[in-house]
Motif scaffolding. Structure first.
Motif, short mmCIF file in Angstrom:
data_model
loop_
_atom_site.label_atom_id
_atom_site.label_comp_id
_atom_site.label_asym_id
_atom_site.label_seq_id
_atom_site.Cartn_x
_atom_site.Cartn_y
_atom_site.Cartn_z
N TYR A 69 0.85 -1.19 0.00
CA TYR A 69 0.00 0.00 0.00
C TYR A 69 0.89 1.24 0.00
O TYR A 69 1.81 1.37 0.80
N ALA A 75 -2.11 0.76 -8.05
CA ALA A 75 -1.10 -0.28 -7.87
C ALA A 75 -0.07 -0.28 -8.97
O ALA A 75 1.02 -0.84 -8.82
N PRO A 87 5.11 -1.22 -5.52
CA PRO A 87 4.68 -2.31 -4.63
C PRO A 87 5.51 -3.58 -4.76
O PRO A 87 5.40 -4.47 -3.95
N TYR A 106 4.58 -1.49 3.91
CA TYR A 106 3.47 -0.67 3.43
C TYR A 106 3.56 0.71 4.07
O TYR A 106 4.32 0.94 5.03
N ASN A 221 -2.64 -5.10 -3.10
CA ASN A 221 -2.05 -3.92 -3.72
C ASN A 221 -1.09 -4.28 -4.84
O ASN A 221 0.04 -3.80 -4.91
#
Length: 223
Positions: A69, A75, A87, A106, A221
């Protein structure tokens, strides 16, 4: 002359038979109590083991779903922060000796955070989206227990007693199919799901083998 014989009481043989019968009855009741207590104790231990496995998997799943995240962006966006590329680099799996571990990176809200992106919320109404900070959580085996490590928690804090990773599987997208990998062969940037198996034992050591609990967790994500 009286026709009634006087009371003479129990004979020795009658008394011995009575004692033996009473002892057998008492032993039966005692054995029933022991068996019932043992069954109840085993049931309680099994309930504790099941609860430990369920809670541990839920906590791991909660953190896994946050992995990657990076705020109010899609994403498909790439963000560099704290030496991690989000990510794709947000998931780190390791197998060191016999100790498994998995780390999730994250971003999370923090008024003093320096993460490049921000949340989608303006909680204080100042016209600016809330800032965030990079964060990481690691789950690992530490001795006979499953532990958690995080900046605001500390290193190797016991999460569940008598529990360890039995297996951590990394499920990748392989064309139209999926492939299950281990930490040594997985392409972490291509992992879409985790298959976590925990082995949980009872605190009394009554079970011959640990109970295993498995959950498949989807990473949210990622594209």
């Amino acid at each position: 002359m009286s026709l009634h014989k006087p009371q003479l009481g129990f004979s020795l043989i009658e008394l011995m038979i009575t004692i033996i019968l009473s002892s057998l009855l008492l032993l039966g009741v005692l054995q029933l109590y022991i068996n019932t207590s043992a069954t109840d104790r085993t049931s309680n231990e099994l309930a504790r083991v099941q609860e430990s496995g369920r809670v541990a998997l839920e906590l791991i799943a909660r953190e896994a779903r946050r992995a990657g995240y990076q705020g109010c962006v899609g994403a498909g966006t790439t963000t560099e922060a704290g030496g991690i590329t989000y990510p794709d680099g947000a998931l780190v799996g390791a197998l060191v000796g016999t100790a498994d571990s998995i780390t999730f990176h994250y971003a999370r809200p923090n008024p003093a955070g320096t993460f490049p992106n921000r949340t989608c919320f303006d909680s204080d109404g100042d016209g600016a989206l809330d800032p965030m900070e990079p964060y990481q959580v690691t789950f690992s085996d530490c001795g006979d227990n499953l532990c958690i490590s995080a900046p605001d928690i500390g290193l190797n804090q016991q999460l569940v007693a008598n529990a360890n990773f039995a297996n951590i599987g990394y499920i990748e997208a392989c064309g139209a199919n999926t492939c299950l990998r281990d930490a040594a062969t997985a392409d972490m940037a291509n992992v879409r799901k985790l298959q976590i198996t925990l082995a949980v034992n009872d605190s009394r050591g009554e079970f011959a083998v640990p109970r295993t609990f498995t959950s498949v967790i989807e990473l949210r994500n990622r594209l």
